[in-house]
Design a protein around this motif. Structure first.
Motif, short mmCIF file in Angstrom:
data_model
loop_
_atom_site.label_atom_id
_atom_site.label_comp_id
_atom_site.label_asym_id
_atom_site.label_seq_id
_atom_site.Cartn_x
_atom_site.Cartn_y
_atom_site.Cartn_z
N GLN A 1 14.35 10.71 22.30
CA GLN A 1 14.90 10.63 20.94
C GLN A 1 14.24 11.65 20.02
OE1 GLN A 1 14.12 6.96 18.70
NE2 GLN A 1 16.29 6.99 18.12
N SER A 2 12.94 11.74 20.07
CA SER A 2 12.20 12.64 19.19
C SER A 2 12.54 14.10 19.48
CB SER A 2 10.70 12.40 19.37
OG SER A 2 9.97 13.32 18.61
N LYS A 3 12.52 14.48 20.73
CA LYS A 3 12.75 15.88 21.09
C LYS A 3 14.19 16.31 20.81
CE LYS A 3 9.01 16.44 24.36
NZ LYS A 3 8.61 16.88 25.69
N LEU A 4 15.16 15.47 21.15
CA LEU A 4 16.55 15.84 20.91
C LEU A 4 16.85 15.88 19.42
CD1 LEU A 4 18.48 13.93 23.73
CD2 LEU A 4 17.60 16.28 23.73
N THR A 5 16.29 14.96 18.67
CA THR A 5 16.51 14.94 17.22
C THR A 5 15.91 16.18 16.57
OG1 THR A 5 16.58 12.52 17.18
CG2 THR A 5 16.10 13.63 15.10
N ALA A 6 14.70 16.53 16.94
CA ALA A 6 14.02 17.69 16.34
C ALA A 6 14.72 19.00 16.67
CB ALA A 6 12.57 17.74 16.80
N ALA A 7 15.16 19.14 17.90
CA ALA A 7 15.72 20.42 18.34
C ALA A 7 17.21 20.58 18.04
CB ALA A 7 15.49 20.60 19.84
N SER B 1 28.80 26.63 26.87
CA SER B 1 29.55 25.94 27.92
C SER B 1 28.89 24.61 28.22
CB SER B 1 29.57 26.80 29.20
OG SER B 1 28.27 26.83 29.78
N LEU B 2 29.57 23.79 29.00
CA LEU B 2 29.02 22.49 29.39
C LEU B 2 27.69 22.68 30.13
CD1 LEU B 2 29.34 19.41 29.65
CD2 LEU B 2 30.61 19.83 31.76
N VAL B 3 27.65 23.63 31.04
CA VAL B 3 26.43 23.90 31.79
C VAL B 3 25.31 24.34 30.86
CG1 VAL B 3 25.36 25.43 33.52
CG2 VAL B 3 27.62 24.42 33.97
N GLN B 4 25.59 25.20 29.92
CA GLN B 4 24.57 25.65 28.96
C GLN B 4 24.06 24.50 28.10
OE1 GLN B 4 27.06 28.72 27.23
NE2 GLN B 4 25.78 30.34 28.11
N ARG B 5 24.93 23.61 27.71
CA ARG B 5 24.52 22.44 26.92
C ARG B 5 23.56 21.56 27.72
NH1 ARG B 5 30.24 20.74 23.99
NH2 ARG B 5 30.71 22.85 23.26
N TYR C 1 17.99 19.73 29.43
CA TYR C 1 17.00 19.68 30.50
C TYR C 1 15.74 20.46 30.13
CZ TYR C 1 19.83 17.20 33.91
OH TYR C 1 20.55 16.23 34.56
N LYS C 2 15.90 21.57 29.45
CA LYS C 2 14.74 22.35 29.02
C LYS C 2 13.91 21.56 28.00
CE LYS C 2 13.27 26.80 27.22
NZ LYS C 2 13.68 28.12 26.74
N LEU C 3 14.58 20.90 27.06
CA LEU C 3 13.88 20.09 26.07
C LEU C 3 13.10 18.95 26.72
CD1 LEU C 3 16.62 19.89 23.30
CD2 LEU C 3 14.42 21.07 23.13
N LEU C 4 13.62 18.41 27.81
CA LEU C 4 13.01 17.25 28.46
C LEU C 4 12.28 17.62 29.75
CD1 LEU C 4 15.91 14.70 27.87
CD2 LEU C 4 13.87 15.11 26.47
N ASP C 5 11.90 18.86 29.87
CA ASP C 5 11.24 19.37 31.07
C ASP C 5 9.98 18.57 31.43
OD1 ASP C 5 11.11 21.53 33.14
OD2 ASP C 5 9.18 21.90 32.15
N GLU C 6 9.14 18.32 30.46
CA GLU C 6 7.90 17.58 30.71
C GLU C 6 8.19 16.16 31.20
OE1 GLU C 6 3.86 16.06 28.39
OE2 GLU C 6 5.37 17.18 27.28
N GLU C 7 9.16 15.51 30.58
CA GLU C 7 9.51 14.14 30.98
C GLU C 7 10.04 14.11 32.42
OE1 GLU C 7 8.71 14.20 26.91
OE2 GLU C 7 10.10 15.50 27.97
N LEU C 8 10.82 15.13 32.77
CA LEU C 8 11.39 15.19 34.12
C LEU C 8 10.33 15.53 35.18
CD1 LEU C 8 14.64 17.02 33.08
CD2 LEU C 8 14.58 14.88 34.38
N LYS C 9 9.43 16.42 34.86
CA LYS C 9 8.45 16.88 35.85
C LYS C 9 7.19 16.04 35.91
CE LYS C 9 9.93 21.69 35.85
NZ LYS C 9 9.60 23.07 35.47
#
Length: 103
Positions: free
Chosen positions: A17-23, A67-71, A76-84
């Motif tokens: 929520q925080s990362k998506l809202t900020a970016a 594009s959809l892929v770019q979105r 995924y880039k914003l949530l990289d730390e959470e994913l990895k």
């Protein structure tokens, strides 16, 4: 003396929520934790993570011209730390501009 903890019981939810809202300065943001639906899956056996699967619906004009892929790549880039590093295993993403959402 009692201590007050500021740690969240939903750290991944809060980080998303925080990362998506900020970016993305979203017009609308829905985050649904579907982890409980996947807890018994083979990939989750032995995992201690409680938050693993999320559905994200985000409406942001930051997606204009992408594009959809770019979105999805932006998210995924914003949530990289959470994913990895934080146990986030899967995302279901719906990413739209405000104009697309209002159609």
């Amino acid at each position: 003396m009692a201590t007050t903890s500021t740690s969240s019981v939903r750290p991944l939810f809060d980080a998303i929520q925080s990362k998506l809202t900020a970016a993305l300065a979203p017009v609308a943001l829905d985050i649904i934790d579907n982890s409980h639906l996947h807890a018994s899956h083979a990939a989750m056996r032995g995992s201690t993570a409680k938050e693993t699967h999320f559905e994200i619906r985000v409406v942001s004009n930051e997606f204009a011209g992408k594009s959809l892929v770019q979105r999805h790549q932006v998210i995924y880039k914003l949530l990289d730390e959470e994913l990895k590093e934080k146990g986030l295993h899967a995302l279901q993403i719906k990413a739209q501009t405000e104009a697309e959402a209002n159609k």
